[in-house]
Scaffold this active site. Structure first.
Site, PDB file in Angstrom:
ATOM      1  N   HIS A 191       0.838  -1.210   0.000  1.00  0.00           N
ATOM      2  CA  HIS A 191       0.000   0.000   0.000  1.00  0.00           C
ATOM      3  C   HIS A 191       0.872   1.259   0.000  1.00  0.00           C
ATOM      4  O   HIS A 191       0.632   2.190  -0.758  1.00  0.00           O
ATOM      5  CB  HIS A 191      -0.918  -0.038   1.228  1.00  0.00           C
ATOM      6  CG  HIS A 191      -1.575   1.268   1.548  1.00  0.00           C
ATOM      7  ND1 HIS A 191      -2.469   1.876   0.698  1.00  0.00           N
ATOM      8  CD2 HIS A 191      -1.468   2.099   2.627  1.00  0.00           C
ATOM      9  CE1 HIS A 191      -2.881   3.021   1.245  1.00  0.00           C
ATOM     10  NE2 HIS A 191      -2.287   3.182   2.404  1.00  0.00           N
ATOM     11  N   HIS A 210       3.350   7.660   5.449  1.00  0.00           N
ATOM     12  CA  HIS A 210       2.117   8.342   5.862  1.00  0.00           C
ATOM     13  C   HIS A 210       1.313   7.609   6.926  1.00  0.00           C
ATOM     14  O   HIS A 210       0.520   8.237   7.628  1.00  0.00           O
ATOM     15  CB  HIS A 210       1.236   8.689   4.640  1.00  0.00           C
ATOM     16  CG  HIS A 210       0.441   7.537   4.093  1.00  0.00           C
ATOM     17  ND1 HIS A 210       0.942   6.673   3.149  1.00  0.00           N
ATOM     18  CD2 HIS A 210      -0.822   7.099   4.359  1.00  0.00           C
ATOM     19  CE1 HIS A 210       0.012   5.772   2.854  1.00  0.00           C
ATOM     20  NE2 HIS A 210      -1.058   6.002   3.578  1.00  0.00           N
ATOM     21  N   ASP A 211       1.486   6.312   7.085  1.00  0.00           N
ATOM     22  CA  ASP A 211       0.752   5.582   8.121  1.00  0.00           C
ATOM     23  C   ASP A 211       1.646   5.185   9.301  1.00  0.00           C
ATOM     24  O   ASP A 211       1.206   4.439  10.178  1.00  0.00           O
ATOM     25  CB  ASP A 211       0.111   4.321   7.516  1.00  0.00           C
ATOM     26  CG  ASP A 211      -1.136   4.642   6.694  1.00  0.00           C
ATOM     27  OD1 ASP A 211      -1.875   5.574   7.076  1.00  0.00           O
ATOM     28  OD2 ASP A 211      -1.360   3.968   5.667  1.00  0.00           O
ATOM     29  N   GLU A 236       0.262   6.758  12.629  1.00  0.00           N
ATOM     30  CA  GLU A 236      -1.091   6.265  12.916  1.00  0.00           C
ATOM     31  C   GLU A 236      -1.116   4.772  13.238  1.00  0.00           C
ATOM     32  O   GLU A 236      -1.795   4.343  14.169  1.00  0.00           O
ATOM     33  CB  GLU A 236      -1.965   6.553  11.689  1.00  0.00           C
ATOM     34  CG  GLU A 236      -3.440   6.581  11.988  1.00  0.00           C
ATOM     35  CD  GLU A 236      -4.221   7.104  10.780  1.00  0.00           C
ATOM     36  OE1 GLU A 236      -3.983   8.260  10.402  1.00  0.00           O
ATOM     37  OE2 GLU A 236      -5.030   6.352  10.230  1.00  0.00           O
ATOM     38  N   ASP A 237      -0.392   3.981  12.474  1.00  0.00           N
ATOM     39  CA  ASP A 237      -0.479   2.524  12.636  1.00  0.00           C
ATOM     40  C   ASP A 237       0.628   1.917  13.482  1.00  0.00           C
ATOM     41  O   ASP A 237       0.438   0.866  14.083  1.00  0.00           O
ATOM     42  CB  ASP A 237      -0.454   1.838  11.257  1.00  0.00           C
ATOM     43  CG  ASP A 237      -1.716   2.111  10.455  1.00  0.00           C
ATOM     44  OD1 ASP A 237      -2.701   2.585  11.057  1.00  0.00           O
ATOM     45  OD2 ASP A 237      -1.717   1.872   9.247  1.00  0.00           O
ATOM     46  N   ASP A 261      -3.853   8.031  -1.319  1.00  0.00           N
ATOM     47  CA  ASP A 261      -4.157   7.044  -0.281  1.00  0.00           C
ATOM     48  C   ASP A 261      -5.544   6.437  -0.520  1.00  0.00           C
ATOM     49  O   ASP A 261      -5.725   5.210  -0.505  1.00  0.00           O
ATOM     50  CB  ASP A 261      -4.093   7.754   1.085  1.00  0.00           C
ATOM     51  CG  ASP A 261      -4.225   6.811   2.256  1.00  0.00           C
ATOM     52  OD1 ASP A 261      -3.813   5.636   2.148  1.00  0.00           O
ATOM     53  OD2 ASP A 261      -4.725   7.257   3.314  1.00  0.00           O
TER      54      ASP A 261
HETATM   55 ZN    ZN Z   1      -2.698   4.687   3.874  1.00  0.00          ZN
END
Ligand code: ZN
Length: 182
Positions: free
Chosen positions: A34, A60-61, A64-65, A121
């Site tokens: 991804h 980018h994640d 967050e992740d 995204d």
């Molecule tokens: Zn993403």
């Protein structure tokens, strides 16, 4: 030359930070697929002229992740990259429905580069819905996701015509994937 090194260093960091993460879809693709897809989309859209945006796409994640500290991204990849990542990071302390609502509310105030990252995204996510939906996602949930993604992208306003075209194709493919055959 130096930019190539920074981009690959980010790809390497992303692969290691997300090493045990899989996409939701039944194919259980490695998450880095991804990240590379989103990075490819923004690279193409900017003709390879914005390496910081490509790096931000790869990362980018990460906050967050994987709870990668913002400061680590800033230290390793610079404040421009870190600010872009922050701009596209949801506040995980909020309920999921609230986070989704805020993505639409906050979309118009995003910088153009963050908006490009967001549309890339969403494009990658819609392609995944068409190709490999999560096993527990009903048809209704898939269609609701497409509608929500369209609302976010509409609220972002004009970003980049190439990215907008890719997004429309992905939304159509996701919708077509649940339509009865004729
Ligand atoms: Zn993403």
């Amino acid at each position: 030359m130096e930019q190539w090194i920074r981009v690959l260093k980010a790809a390497d960091a992303a692969a290691r930070w997300h090493v045990d993460q899989r996409r939701d879809g039944h194919a259980q693709e490695p998450y880095v697929n991804h990240l590379l897809e989103v990075a490819s989309l923004v690279t193409e859209a900017t003709d390879g002229k914005d390496p910081d945006l490509v790096i931000a796409a790869l990362l980018h994640d990460a906050i967050e992740d994987q709870e990668v500290p913002f400061e680590m991204i800033e230290r390793e990849f610079g404040s421009d990259v870190a600010a872009l990542v922050r701009e596209v990071t949801d506040d995980k302390s909020l309920e999921k429905s609230e986070r989704k609502r805020l993505q639409i509310v906050n979309a118009p105030s995003k910088s153009r580069r963050a908006a490009m990252l967001k549309i890339a995204d969403k494009t990658s996510n819609l392609r995944a819905v068409a190709r490999s939906p999560a096993r527990d996602w009903s048809v209704r949930r898939r269609l609701d996701y497409v509608d929500w993604a369209k609302s976010v992208v509409a609220a972002l306003g004009e970003t980049n015509s190439g990215l907008e075209a890719r997004f429309r194709e992905a939304a159509e493919a996701a919708e077509a994937s649940v339509r009865p055959l004729v």
